[in-house]
Write an enzyme that holds these catalytic residues in place. Structure first.
Site, PDB file in Angstrom:
ATOM      1  N   VAL A   8       0.859  -1.186   0.000  1.00 39.46           N
ATOM      2  CA  VAL A   8       0.000   0.000   0.000  1.00 39.46           C
ATOM      3  C   VAL A   8       0.893   1.231   0.000  1.00 39.46           C
ATOM      4  O   VAL A   8       2.031   1.199   0.463  1.00 39.46           O
ATOM      5  CB  VAL A   8      -0.969   0.029   1.199  1.00 39.46           C
ATOM      6  CG1 VAL A   8      -2.050  -1.025   1.045  1.00 39.46           C
ATOM      7  CG2 VAL A   8      -0.220  -0.175   2.502  1.00 39.46           C
ATOM      8  N   GLU A   9       0.354   2.335  -0.507  1.00 43.91           N
ATOM      9  CA  GLU A   9       1.185   3.513  -0.756  1.00 43.91           C
ATOM     10  C   GLU A   9       1.686   4.199   0.504  1.00 43.91           C
ATOM     11  O   GLU A   9       2.620   5.008   0.446  1.00 43.91           O
ATOM     12  CB  GLU A   9       0.442   4.513  -1.644  1.00 43.91           C
ATOM     13  CG  GLU A   9      -0.920   4.923  -1.156  1.00 43.91           C
ATOM     14  CD  GLU A   9      -2.038   4.086  -1.754  1.00 43.91           C
ATOM     15  OE1 GLU A   9      -3.091   4.668  -2.061  1.00 43.91           O
ATOM     16  OE2 GLU A   9      -1.881   2.842  -1.873  1.00 43.91           O
ATOM     17  N   SER A  10       1.096   3.901   1.642  1.00 44.38           N
ATOM     18  CA  SER A  10       1.567   4.502   2.894  1.00 44.38           C
ATOM     19  C   SER A  10       2.972   4.056   3.262  1.00 44.38           C
ATOM     20  O   SER A  10       3.607   4.654   4.127  1.00 44.38           O
ATOM     21  CB  SER A  10       0.606   4.167   4.033  1.00 44.38           C
ATOM     22  OG  SER A  10       0.455   2.761   4.151  1.00 44.38           O
TER      23      SER A  10
END
Length: 517
Positions: free
Chosen positions: A335-337
């Site tokens: 995920v982009e986090s």
């Protein structure tokens, strides 16, 4: 360190009229809720500060419709907000749609890279991300209402002929950051957080501009922390506020070792951890059997050892398929986090994973994504047009924001868009093999032209991307002239359930075949 330890009131008094605030957050993760609430309280009591600007790549509220996290933004202290994904910022979204404050939407990954560039003194950030999309000034749709007239983006061609966009970098004066611990010197650790996002870059950029770095922590530790555990050095920190009741996620009481990576569960234990979070915060979005059909078909696009991105919404169910097939060690979900590996949570807990292999700064994750490092991404969409363009961020009367959509999809080798064929009232059933549509939705998802561009086929052709559009009843692929219908689900009537529901003609593959689940 004693001079840096401050009450909420003392720390918030550092914010001055006209300051630009950068909030380090990823929706429910790492959000400095208490600092924002304290700023609201100060404004209500004193009428100051005013004429603020607020920047954040992702939303930072607590999903409360009347939250004081957003109070100062919506009650007169703020002139302008620049945000990548609005998600939990419901009051702010309404204020923008009502033309009460200026509102701008930039790609979340671009904003992540902007603040890192600001740390080294850059005034502009050049990126191909956003080219030919809504944020491209030739489209001009990143300005969200009539009040929003500031030009934040320029189309630019480098001397070598490379096209891209130049994004203005703000002179940040205040950093709002949430962390776990501060030691006796003022060094900051994120040991129990679900992510650190861009905390170090935010602090560096703010310090460089002569601003104030304000950090809320759960508690102080009476020892000098090991250097490897320090995310922000004491030299960059101006104020530390102890908030013992702060939450790991904005909508979840307590701290969980399997969210911050201190404990890596596997097998049935991981599934139990997932159920625990789901029961408390609704971590997975609402699902039905038609959504399951989409996820089952999308899962077939995965191969061992691939690195993929899982988006919010229907794509979350693909992670469930990976877990159900016991493939978490073989397929690397991200995920982009900043998380890669483990099981990504969804819904209001989107942005964290159970038992991740690594937790990077968000800018580094986007470096990898924008460099074409992903093998595939699975993202949702609100609209697809006859050309294959996608709108994943804009719906009339609702402000969502692009988030990481553009950064993820613009360079990934295989882009899989997951969506129902229609919306609002769609009823049907998937029994594991066949799909039945009982009632058609009122809103078509496939339209002649999308309302706004989140994904451009012009970019896809230039980048030689493979693009699929998976629905509960059929699969399209991007061909040389737009959409090509390649698969139809068993139980679906090609004419009645697909072609008659389209307001445009579509190419049907001569090799049309049944969808396999």
């Amino acid at each position: 360190m004693s001079g840096k330890i401050k009450t909420l009131e003392e720390a918030i008094s550092l914010v001055q009229d006209g300051d630009i605030i950068w909030i380090n957050s990823f929706s429910a993760v790492a959000s400095p809720v208490e600092l924002n609430k304290a700023l609201t309280e100060r404004f209500r009591k004193t009428g100051h500060p005013t004429h603020l600007e607020v920047y954040s790549p992702f939303s930072f509220s607590d999903w409360d419709e009347n939250s004081d996290v957003e109070g100062y933004i919506c009650e007169g202290a703020v002139d302008r907000v620049v945000i990548g994904f609005f998600g939990s910022l419901r009051r702010t979204s309404r204020a923008i749609m009502n033309n009460e404050i200026e509102g701008y939407n930039l790609p979340g990954g671009v904003m992540s890279h902007m603040i890192r560039a600001a740390a080294r003194g850059a005034d502009m950030f050049f990126s191909p991300t956003g080219l030919n999309l809504f944020v491209d000034p030739r489209q001009g749709e990143y300005k969200l209402n009539e009040r929003s007239k500031k030009d934040l983006v320029q189309y630019y061609v480098n001397p070598n002929g490379t096209e891209g966009l130049l994004y203005d970098i703000p002179k940040v004066k205040i950093a709002f950051i949430k962390a776990t611990y501060a030691d006796e010197r003022g060094n900051i650790s994120f040991q129990n957080e679900g992510a650190s996002i861009d905390a170090l870059s935010v602090a560096q950029a703010t310090h460089r501009n002569g601003g104030k770095v304000i950090v809320q922590v759960c508690r102080l530790v009476n020892r000098h922390m090991a250097p490897r555990s320090v995310e922000i050095p004491a030299a960059l920190v101006d104020a530390v506020v102890v908030c013992p009741e702060q939450k790991q996620l904005t909508n979840l009481d307590g701290y969980y070792d399997f969210i911050c990576g201190k404990y890596v569960p596997t097998g049935n234990i991981l599934k139990a951890c997932r159920e625990e979070i789901r029961d408390k915060v609704g971590a997975t979005s609402a699902r039905n059997s038609l959504h399951q059909a989409i996820a089952r078909r999308a899962f077939r696009e995965l191969e061992p050892e691939q690195i993929i991105n899982i988006g919010i919404g229907i794509p979350e169910l693909i992670a469930e398929e990976v877990l159900a097939h016991d493939l978490l060690d073989d397929i690397h979900l991200s995920v982009e986090s900043g998380h890669t590996g483990g099981f990504p949570l969804g819904g209001k807990a989107f942005g964290v994973s159970i038992g991740p292999d690594t937790m990077l700064d968000m800018a580094r994750q986007f470096d990898f994504y924008e460099g074409g490092g992903l093998d595939a991404c699975f993202i949702g969409a609100l609209q697809i047009d006859r050309h294959g363009n996608a709108n994943g961020h804009y719906a009339p009367g609702k402000l969502s924001g692009i988030g990481g959509f553009a950064n993820i999809s613009q360079a990934t080798k295989k882009v899989v868009l997951c969506l129902t064929f229609t919306a609002k009232g769609l009823e049907g059933e998937f029994d594991g093999e066949r799909v039945t549509i009982r009632k058609e939705g009122q809103i078509p998802k496939f339209v002649p032209e999308v309302d706004s561009l989140s994904f451009s086929v012009k970019n896809a052709y230039q980048n030689h991307q493979e693009v699929l559009y998976i629905t509960e009843r059929c699969v399209f692929r991007l061909g040389p002239e737009g959409l090509v219908l390649t698969e139809v689900a068993p139980g679906i009537d090609l004419q009645k359930d697909i072609l008659d529901q389209l307001d445009f003609s579509v190419n049907v593959s001569p090799d049309l075949k049944p969808m396999e689940f």
